[in-house]
Design a protein around this motif. Structure first.
Motif, mmCIF file in Angstrom:
data_model
loop_
_atom_site.group_PDB
_atom_site.id
_atom_site.type_symbol
_atom_site.label_atom_id
_atom_site.label_comp_id
_atom_site.label_asym_id
_atom_site.label_seq_id
_atom_site.Cartn_x
_atom_site.Cartn_y
_atom_site.Cartn_z
ATOM 1 N N SER A 13 0.817 -1.214 0.000
ATOM 2 C CA SER A 13 0.000 0.000 0.000
ATOM 3 C C SER A 13 0.849 1.263 0.000
ATOM 4 O O SER A 13 0.462 2.279 -0.578
ATOM 5 C CB SER A 13 -0.936 0.005 1.214
ATOM 6 N N SER A 14 2.026 1.212 0.644
ATOM 7 C CA SER A 14 2.904 2.382 0.661
ATOM 8 C C SER A 14 4.350 2.005 0.337
ATOM 9 O O SER A 14 5.281 2.742 0.677
ATOM 10 C CB SER A 14 2.850 3.069 2.031
ATOM 11 N N SER A 15 4.518 0.869 -0.317
ATOM 12 C CA SER A 15 5.867 0.406 -0.632
ATOM 13 C C SER A 15 5.896 -0.268 -1.991
ATOM 14 O O SER A 15 4.858 -0.662 -2.534
ATOM 15 C CB SER A 15 6.365 -0.571 0.437
ATOM 16 N N LEU A 16 7.091 -0.410 -2.523
ATOM 17 C CA LEU A 16 7.293 -1.092 -3.795
ATOM 18 C C LEU A 16 8.650 -1.787 -3.748
ATOM 19 O O LEU A 16 9.696 -1.133 -3.804
ATOM 20 C CB LEU A 16 7.242 -0.099 -4.962
ATOM 21 N N LYS A 17 8.657 -3.106 -3.598
ATOM 22 C CA LYS A 17 9.891 -3.877 -3.630
ATOM 23 C C LYS A 17 10.154 -4.317 -5.060
ATOM 24 O O LYS A 17 9.222 -4.607 -5.812
ATOM 25 C CB LYS A 17 9.783 -5.094 -2.708
ATOM 26 N N PHE A 18 11.427 -4.382 -5.439
ATOM 27 C CA PHE A 18 11.757 -4.738 -6.819
ATOM 28 C C PHE A 18 13.057 -5.515 -6.866
ATOM 29 O O PHE A 18 13.914 -5.422 -5.970
ATOM 30 C CB PHE A 18 11.850 -3.487 -7.704
ATOM 31 N N ALA A 19 13.194 -6.310 -7.912
ATOM 32 C CA ALA A 19 14.439 -7.033 -8.192
ATOM 33 C C ALA A 19 14.533 -7.230 -9.698
ATOM 34 O O ALA A 19 13.561 -7.623 -10.343
ATOM 35 C CB ALA A 19 14.475 -8.375 -7.476
ATOM 36 N N LEU A 20 15.685 -6.950 -10.250
ATOM 37 C CA LEU A 20 15.948 -7.155 -11.676
ATOM 38 C C LEU A 20 16.832 -8.388 -11.807
ATOM 39 O O LEU A 20 17.970 -8.405 -11.318
ATOM 40 C CB LEU A 20 16.643 -5.931 -12.268
ATOM 41 N N LEU A 21 16.286 -9.423 -12.437
ATOM 42 C CA LEU A 21 17.013 -10.683 -12.553
ATOM 43 C C LEU A 21 17.360 -10.971 -14.001
ATOM 44 O O LEU A 21 16.582 -10.660 -14.915
ATOM 45 C CB LEU A 21 16.188 -11.827 -11.971
ATOM 46 N N SER A 22 18.536 -11.565 -14.195
ATOM 47 C CA SER A 22 19.019 -11.911 -15.523
ATOM 48 C C SER A 22 19.328 -13.393 -15.584
ATOM 49 O O SER A 22 19.822 -13.985 -14.615
ATOM 50 C CB SER A 22 20.285 -11.109 -15.844
ATOM 51 N N GLN A 23 19.038 -14.013 -16.720
ATOM 52 C CA GLN A 23 19.376 -15.419 -16.902
ATOM 53 C C GLN A 23 20.886 -15.653 -16.834
ATOM 54 O O GLN A 23 21.330 -16.770 -16.585
ATOM 55 C CB GLN A 23 18.855 -15.904 -18.260
ATOM 56 N N LEU A 125 -2.769 -4.624 -7.305
ATOM 57 C CA LEU A 125 -3.399 -4.098 -8.514
ATOM 58 C C LEU A 125 -2.823 -2.739 -8.889
ATOM 59 O O LEU A 125 -2.597 -2.458 -10.074
ATOM 60 C CB LEU A 125 -4.910 -3.976 -8.313
ATOM 61 N N LEU A 126 -2.609 -1.901 -7.898
ATOM 62 C CA LEU A 126 -2.039 -0.584 -8.157
ATOM 63 C C LEU A 126 -0.677 -0.706 -8.829
ATOM 64 O O LEU A 126 -0.380 0.001 -9.806
ATOM 65 C CB LEU A 126 -1.912 0.184 -6.841
ATOM 66 N N GLY A 127 0.148 -1.636 -8.347
ATOM 67 C CA GLY A 127 1.455 -1.841 -8.961
ATOM 68 C C GLY A 127 1.347 -2.332 -10.388
ATOM 69 O O GLY A 127 2.096 -1.892 -11.273
ATOM 70 N N ILE A 128 0.411 -3.253 -10.627
ATOM 71 C CA ILE A 128 0.224 -3.775 -11.984
ATOM 72 C C ILE A 128 -0.235 -2.677 -12.930
ATOM 73 O O ILE A 128 0.307 -2.512 -14.037
ATOM 74 C CB ILE A 128 -0.797 -4.937 -11.964
ATOM 75 N N GLU A 129 -1.248 -1.920 -12.513
ATOM 76 C CA GLU A 129 -1.797 -0.880 -13.383
ATOM 77 C C GLU A 129 -0.768 0.210 -13.670
ATOM 78 O O GLU A 129 -0.685 0.729 -14.789
ATOM 79 C CB GLU A 129 -3.051 -0.299 -12.735
ATOM 80 N N THR A 130 0.053 0.528 -12.661
ATOM 81 C CA THR A 130 1.105 1.525 -12.865
ATOM 82 C C THR A 130 2.147 1.020 -13.854
ATOM 83 O O THR A 130 2.575 1.741 -14.769
ATOM 84 C CB THR A 130 1.774 1.869 -11.525
ATOM 85 N N ALA A 131 2.552 -0.242 -13.702
ATOM 86 C CA ALA A 131 3.552 -0.815 -14.611
ATOM 87 C C ALA A 131 3.007 -0.946 -16.025
ATOM 88 O O ALA A 131 3.730 -0.726 -17.002
ATOM 89 C CB ALA A 131 3.999 -2.172 -14.083
ATOM 90 N N LEU A 132 1.721 -1.292 -16.142
ATOM 91 C CA LEU A 132 1.118 -1.388 -17.475
ATOM 92 C C LEU A 132 1.101 -0.031 -18.168
ATOM 93 O O LEU A 132 1.293 0.064 -19.387
ATOM 94 C CB LEU A 132 -0.301 -1.944 -17.373
ATOM 95 N N ALA A 133 0.864 1.023 -17.391
ATOM 96 C CA ALA A 133 0.843 2.361 -17.981
ATOM 97 C C ALA A 133 2.237 2.793 -18.427
ATOM 98 O O ALA A 133 2.387 3.446 -19.471
ATOM 99 C CB ALA A 133 0.281 3.360 -16.972
ATOM 100 N N LEU A 134 3.260 2.414 -17.663
ATOM 101 C CA LEU A 134 4.627 2.819 -17.992
ATOM 102 C C LEU A 134 5.284 1.910 -19.031
ATOM 103 O O LEU A 134 6.170 2.335 -19.769
ATOM 104 C CB LEU A 134 5.483 2.839 -16.723
#
Length: 399
Positions: A13-23, A125-134
């Protein structure tokens, strides 16, 4: 095929965790989190392969602004080659038995599950919709905590209440932490040379949230969490199982509202409530060593209830190939592992003290005494599992 890069997002609700992974790499190219979003102290923290930690103040930033600030870091870390985004979604209800590509129907179905997870799914859902927009042209995948447990038999997931509550309102046991249990179950099979499709495990995911799972041939057969993540084990701030009439008792004797009781059981109970000190097992172990009675009691209750849950899940197994400890506590607390297993001697489980002490800080391995059933410490990696699911769906959609 060129090496592909996947961005994994876990939106609160007030956070966004992320990780960029490569094969091409065993560790994330980039990882971190944005926290305190939509407030004056919003901050983006991140670290890269060299483990150089950095931060950037983002006063007032919302999830979209945080993702926009993150985008240049992602592009720099992967050389502009981002191939997909995987999203953690807490609740998939009965609609989702596996991960899926996100489209309009997926979004609608996730919205329908909001009443089952009102604290988590709106943020997801908020994270998904934001990522879809960007990233409108980038394939995006939803990976559900509940999906792994959709293989539970009906006698394991139904509550003993009238049928109409299940049929009309979806009241049943769903289970959570499925991505973690699935990952460590497969890793346990790989480590021991068994087939994931022919092996049986007890898994204990222990962090601020905790759950157990019986895994048979790569599928969940039972788990400790239920309709919500409150059911089951003692956790950091959650009570776990209590008498269901506690709600009415507190309402009747103290005049409390449902909101007040829910807050008590979800945010003021568990290790925090028992100890009166902290929801952090590390702090409680330090206080236990100093002789603090309530910290000692909190740890003992935690371990006893965990042992009871694991012993109960024996009912779901045709045999036992081993038990797995994972999550922040499971991976780093020899004390919790030893105290828990000490309650299960009748089942033949015995800890090797030297091996147990060695398995901390990301070190995995067997901690059982020779000649006794396997006890494994396996660091979980939900981000990697989400990335693997995303890659698999990209492959299947391209074929």
């Amino acid at each position: 095929m060129a090496t592909r890069n996947i961005l994994v997002l876990n939106c609160g609700s007030s956070s966004l965790k992320f990780a960029l992974l490569s094969q091409a790499h065993s560790t994330p190219l980039l990882a971190g989190q944005a926290e305190r979003l939509a407030g004056p102290q919003a901050t983006l923290h991140w670290w890269q392969a060299a483990n150089i930690r950095q931060r950037r103040e983002l006063p007032g930033a919302d999830h979209r602004a945080a993702l926009q600030a993150l985008l240049p870091l992602v592009e720099a870390a992967c050389g502009g080659g981002l191939h997909g985004i995987g999203h953690r979604v807490v609740h998939g209800g009965e609609q989702f038995t596996q991960s899926c590509l996100i489209d309009a129907r997926t979004l609608a179905a996730i919205r329908e599950t909001v009443p089952l997870a009102p604290l988590h799914n709106p943020a997801n859902l908020l994270g998904i919709e934001t990522a879809l927009a960007l990233f409108p042209d980038l394939p995006q995948v939803a990976v559900f905590d509940t999906a792994f447990h959709q293989s539970m038999p009906e006698h394991a997931y139904r509550y003993a209440i009238p049928e109409r509550f299940y049929r009309e309102h979806g009241v049943r046991r769903y289970g959570f932490h499925g991505t973690s249990h699935r990952y460590v179950g497969r890793r346990a099979a790989e480590i021991t040379g068994l087939s994931p499709g022919d092996s049986c495990w007890l898994s204990a995911h222990l962090g601020n949230g905790c759950s157990t799972c019986a895994i048979v041939d790569g599928q969940s057969r039972d788990t400790s969490m239920g309709l919500t993540p409150l059911e089951g084990l003692v956790m950091g701030t959650r009570s776990g199982d209590v008498d269901p009439n506690l709600h009415s008792h507190l309402a009747r004797t103290l005049g409390w509202s449902l909101t007040e009781i829910d807050h008590l059981l979800n945010s003021e109970s568990g290790l925090l409530g028992l100890s009166g000190l902290s929801n952090d097992m590390r702090n409680l172990e330090q206080e236990r060593a100093r002789g603090h009675r309530q910290a000692t009691l909190a740890i003992e209750v935690f371990c006893y209830r965990l042992a009871k849950s694991l012993a109960a899940l024996f009912c779901a197994l045709p045999r036992l190939d081993g038990a797995i400890f994972t999550g922040g506590i499971g991976e780093n607390s020899p004390l919790v592992r030893a105290r828990t297993v000490a309650h299960m001697g009748l089942l033949g489980l015995v800890v090797d003290e030297t091996a147990n002490a060695r398995c901390v800080g990301g070190v995995s391995g067997a901690i059982n005494a020779p000649g006794h059933p396997r006890l494994l410490v396996i660091p979980t990696n939900e981000e990697q599992q989400i990335a693997l699911d995303t890659l698999a769906l990209l492959d299947s959609s391209a074929s």
